[in-house]
Design an enzyme around this catalytic site. Structure first.
Site, PDB file in Angstrom:
ATOM      1  N   ARG A   1     -25.555  -3.028   5.315  1.00 38.09           N
ATOM      2  CA  ARG A   1     -25.244  -4.421   5.043  1.00 38.09           C
ATOM      3  C   ARG A   1     -25.710  -5.346   6.165  1.00 38.09           C
ATOM      4  NH1 ARG A   1     -19.932  -6.045   1.961  1.00 38.09           N
ATOM      5  NH2 ARG A   1     -21.141  -4.945   0.421  1.00 38.09           N
TER       6      ARG A   1
ATOM      7  N   GLU B   1     -19.654  -6.421   8.718  1.00 36.48           N
ATOM      8  CA  GLU B   1     -20.690  -5.691   9.466  1.00 36.48           C
ATOM      9  C   GLU B   1     -21.788  -6.628   9.967  1.00 36.48           C
ATOM     10  OE1 GLU B   1     -19.388  -4.687   6.587  1.00 36.48           O
ATOM     11  OE2 GLU B   1     -18.459  -2.765   7.073  1.00 36.48           O
TER      12      GLU B   1
ATOM     13  N   LYS C   1       0.847  -1.183   0.000  1.00 39.15           N
ATOM     14  CA  LYS C   1       0.000   0.000   0.000  1.00 39.15           C
ATOM     15  C   LYS C   1       0.892   1.246   0.000  1.00 39.15           C
ATOM     16  CE  LYS C   1      -4.621   0.588   1.615  1.00 39.15           C
ATOM     17  NZ  LYS C   1      -5.728   0.153   2.430  1.00 39.15           N
TER      18      LYS C   1
HETATM   19  C1  LIG Z   1     -18.851  -2.937   3.572  1.00 39.84           C
HETATM   20  C2  LIG Z   1     -17.716  -1.975   3.751  1.00 39.84           C
HETATM   21  N1  LIG Z   1     -17.170  -1.795   4.967  1.00 39.84           N
HETATM   22  C3  LIG Z   1     -16.157  -0.931   5.135  1.00 39.84           C
HETATM   23  C4  LIG Z   1     -15.652  -0.231   4.078  1.00 39.84           C
HETATM   24  C5  LIG Z   1     -14.555   0.790   4.271  1.00 39.84           C
HETATM   25  N2  LIG Z   1     -13.327   0.420   3.557  1.00 39.84           N
HETATM   26  C6  LIG Z   1     -12.997   0.962   2.379  1.00 39.84           C
HETATM   27  S1  LIG Z   1     -11.580   0.362   1.780  1.00 39.84           S
HETATM   28  C7  LIG Z   1     -11.384  -0.651   3.097  1.00 39.84           C
HETATM   29  C8  LIG Z   1     -10.179  -1.545   3.183  1.00 39.84           C
HETATM   30  C9  LIG Z   1     -10.194  -2.548   2.109  1.00 39.84           C
HETATM   31  O1  LIG Z   1      -9.069  -3.352   2.244  1.00 39.84           O
HETATM   32  P1  LIG Z   1      -8.581  -4.213   1.006  1.00 39.84           P
HETATM   33  O2  LIG Z   1      -9.736  -4.891   0.394  1.00 39.84           O
HETATM   34  O3  LIG Z   1      -7.460  -5.058   1.472  1.00 39.84           O
HETATM   35  O4  LIG Z   1      -8.092  -3.144  -0.032  1.00 39.84           O
HETATM   36  P2  LIG Z   1      -6.817  -2.148   0.100  1.00 39.84           P
HETATM   37  O5  LIG Z   1      -7.375  -0.831   0.518  1.00 39.84           O
HETATM   38  O6  LIG Z   1      -5.880  -2.714   1.096  1.00 39.84           O
HETATM   39  O7  LIG Z   1      -6.257  -2.119  -1.263  1.00 39.84           O
HETATM   40  C10 LIG Z   1     -12.422  -0.507   4.001  1.00 39.84           C
HETATM   41  C11 LIG Z   1     -12.541  -1.201   5.284  1.00 39.84           C
HETATM   42  C12 LIG Z   1     -16.250  -0.446   2.815  1.00 39.84           C
HETATM   43  N3  LIG Z   1     -15.844   0.213   1.732  1.00 39.84           N
HETATM   44  N4  LIG Z   1     -17.263  -1.316   2.679  1.00 39.84           N
END
Ligand SMILES: Cc1ncc(C[n+]2csc(CCOP(=O)(O)OP(=O)(O)O)c2C)c(N)n1
Length: 634
Positions: free
Chosen positions: A396, A368, A283
């Site tokens: 959700r 969630e 990242k």
């Molecule tokens: C249902 C839901 N919960 C929380 C989020 C907030 N959120 C956005 S990006 C993220 C992290 C995602 O991690 P990953 O899939 O590993 O992608 P990265 O950002 O590391 O590339 C979160 C928790 C979301 N978008 N959707």
């Protein structure tokens, strides 16, 4: 800045005959553009920097847009946007009428799937692949999902279906071991193990190739040799979880090395059946501050490129921080309080609670639904769980709220963060539906203070309730009020009269109360006598006060930063209907349409929910009413 390669890239076709060296240069240029743009406008810089090579390699290998590329969430897809003819408008990202910070089908034919919430990509890809197969069409389907998004149940519901089929579908697991915060849970630990065994995986792949190259000749002998190979396979090579589920597994692959990534993706493309390509990325890759502070650089506002310092105007504490700090204060004397987050310890500021009471804090990952039912279980066991969750992500967990929390009347507190308009994240993230979907559920109680002082007090009140409570608070800075006073509860279900007025009374919920007070002043100068009520409660409503309003005033205006359909104003309409009290009611709120990215203040003005807008509507309405025949009040 000059983007000499990118200006000539109008579609991924333009790069498909480039050398790896040229592609690597392009990657550097994409990074520069992403860093420069997000330094001005903010945005999802860390995830997008981590997926630059992945975006290049996927568009290089696949014949997009004929082949379908689905990004989970879409926050990591800035390079994808730049490669698909959006360089010119890229500086408008996340701003009103500008490019979306996520993918938008109306923005580009390369944006196959729109999201914003996590973990939808695999289900969507499976649907698309099934439609393709049924219609006997021929195109590739590739879904990119992060290790964080893979913690969600929904992703595994899709894996469960995909692994059973023989459909051609490639799942790219973009593993940077981060969600927004460091990723959590047993599956995350498992990925770490898988990641740290590349030598083993390589050996395994070599043995597999060797076994595959053993020549076999006809009939029974062929069957026997195949069987021996199979047995050897299982004896020598334990399979990983993806393989057990029916996927062919490639990886782990260095996601920043195009010479490695491209051939692996090509191989995966040729496989018949579902494939997982496990790609390791970092990242914030290529920008020191984002690599060092990936959590902070997940979705920052503007920053100084050279220092990585955020450019922030001094602001009062955010509502999230006020909420979390109050919870810490209360946690000291209430050992039964436990805090729950679904992968948002920073966003919800529950990290404060985590520091203070590590044993009473749970980050369950992007889950969630589980968080809601887990909280129900905690309540059942005698704890007082507080699940802080953005309004949009609570969507959700609706069934879990209805079926597990409310049906059993368990005293779970939902801290509904980002309740209201959210700005740059746009349509998928607006927190403007929760009143509608929560107030229909028996036992659920819903409150929202007008400011941070009331937020703190309402939290105390909520903790005294024997029922589920949803306590709403908005995104962003609070009003900067003195919050050092004692944490006294607010009597449950009691609204607050702020001003009396005969011509009309504005009943408002949340910080919009202050806009209503200003609207009252504007109207007072014009001779209108307008009252203002700070509702505080959506459920239960303050019936005694509403009766007095009906006696004292000629009309009611409700105000909320929420959808009108089913919202607070609807609750007021229902109450007056039920009581058979006839009084004209005007509902101020948001219309029945998705509201795109753009500042909250822009939309509050646009939908007449700021002081001037409220005054304008009230004035016009009272003026029209004067002309209309008199209403009868019972
Ligand atoms: C249902 C839901 N919960 C929380 C989020 C907030 N959120 C956005 S990006 C993220 C992290 C995602 O991690 P990953 O899939 O590993 O992608 P990265 O950002 O590391 O590339 C979160 C928790 C979301 N978008 N959707």
């Amino acid at each position: 800045m000059e983007a000499k390669l990118l200006v000539s890239v109008h579609s991924p076709r333009d790069i498909r005959n480039w050398s790896v060296l040229q592609l690597e240069e392009l990657a550097q240029e994409l990074r520069r553009v992403i860093i420069e743009t997000t330094s001005q406008s903010g945005g999802h810089v860390g995830a997008s920097l981590g997926a630059v090579e992945l975006a290049i390699a996927l568009h290089y290998v696949y014949d997009t847009p004929s082949d379908k590329l689905i990004w989970d969430i879409g926050h990591q897809a800035y390079a994808h946007k730049l490669l698909t003819d959006r360089y010119e408008e890229f500086s408008t990202i996340r701003q009103l009428n500008g490019l979306s910070g996520f993918l938008k089908r109306r923005e580009s034919e390369y944006d196959v799937w729109e999201a914003g919430h996590a973990s939808t990509s695999l289900s969507a890809a499976m649907g698309l692949a099934s439609a393709r197969d049924l219609r006997k069409e021929r195109y590739g389907v590739v879904a990119v999902i992060g290790d964080g998004a893979l913690t969600a149940g929904m992703a595994w519901e899709a894996m469960n279906q995909i692994g059973q089929t023989k459909t051609n579908l490639v799942v790219v697991v973009n593993d940077n071991s981060m969600s927004i915060a460091p990723n959590v849970g047993a599956f995350s630990r498992y990925l770490t193990e898988l990641r740290s065994a590349p030598a083993y995986t390589r050996m395994k792949q070599e043995i597999e190739q060797l076994l595959d190259s053993v020549p076999v000749v006809g009939g029974r002998l062929r069957k026997t040799v195949e069987r021996v190979k199979d047995l050897l396979h299982h004896a020598v090579l334990p399979r990983n979880v993806f393989e057990e589920l029916g996927f062919k597994y490639y990886g782990p692959v260095d996601g920043h090395n195009l010479s490695e990534l491209i051939p692996v993706l090509r191989n995966a493309q040729l496989v018949d059946g579902p494939v997982v390509v496990h790609v390791i990325t970092k990242k914030g890759r290529g920008y020191g501050p984002a690599e060092e502070r990936p959590g902070e650089f997940h979705g920052p506002g503007p920053f100084e490129i050279h220092s990585g310092k955020f450019i922030k105007k001094p602001q009062p504490k955010s509502y999230s921080q006020i909420f979390s700090e109050a919870l810490v204060e209360l946690g000291a004397t209430h050992p039964e309080i436990v805090a729950v987050t679904a992968a948002m310890p920073d966003g919800t500021k529950l990290d404060r609670f985590q520091q203070a009471f590590p044993n009473r804090f749970y980050d369950v990952g992007i889950a969630e639904q589980h968080a809601a039912t887990f909280s129900a279980g905690l309540a059942l066991g005698g704890m007082r769980p507080v699940f802080a969750v953005y309004s949009t992500f609570l969507q959700r967990a609706y069934d879990q709220v209805v079926h597990d929390i409310c049906h059993q009347d368990l005293p779970v507190i939902l801290g509904i963060d980002r309740a209201g308009l959210v700005g740059g994240d746009g349509a998928t993230h607006q927190g403007v539906y929760d009143i509608s979907f929560l107030r229909a559920v028996p036992n659920m109680e819903i409150a929202m203070g007008k400011d941070e002082v009331e937020l703190r007090q309402l939290l105390v009140s909520a903790l005294e309730r024997p029922h589920p409570v949803a306590l709403r608070y908005p995104r962003g800075a609070s009003r900067g009020l003195d919050i050092t006073g004692p944490l006294n509860p607010i009597p449950w279900g009691k609204s607050e009269w702020l001003a009396r007025g005969e011509d009309a009374t504005i009943i408002a919920i949340g910080p919009i109360v202050y806009a209503a007070l200003s609207a009252r002043e504007i109207l007072a100068q014009e001779g209108y006598r307008v009252g203002v009520v700070n509702a505080r409660f959506i459920k239960p409503l303050d019936s005694d006060l509403l009766r007095v309003v009906a006696q004292e005033t000629n009309a009611i205006i409700t105000c909320e930063e929420h959808a009108v359909a089913g919202g607070f104003g609807s609750a007021i309409n229902e109450w007056f209907n039920e009581q058979a009290i006839r009084i004209p009611i005007l509902n101020g709120g948001l219309p029945d349409e998705f509201i795109d990215h753009g500042s909250a203040s822009y939309y509050l003005n646009f939908y007449e929910l700021n002081a001037d807008g409220i005054a304008r509507r009230v004035r016009m309405w009272l003026h029209q009413k004067e002309k209309a025949p008199k209403q009868i009040k019972s």
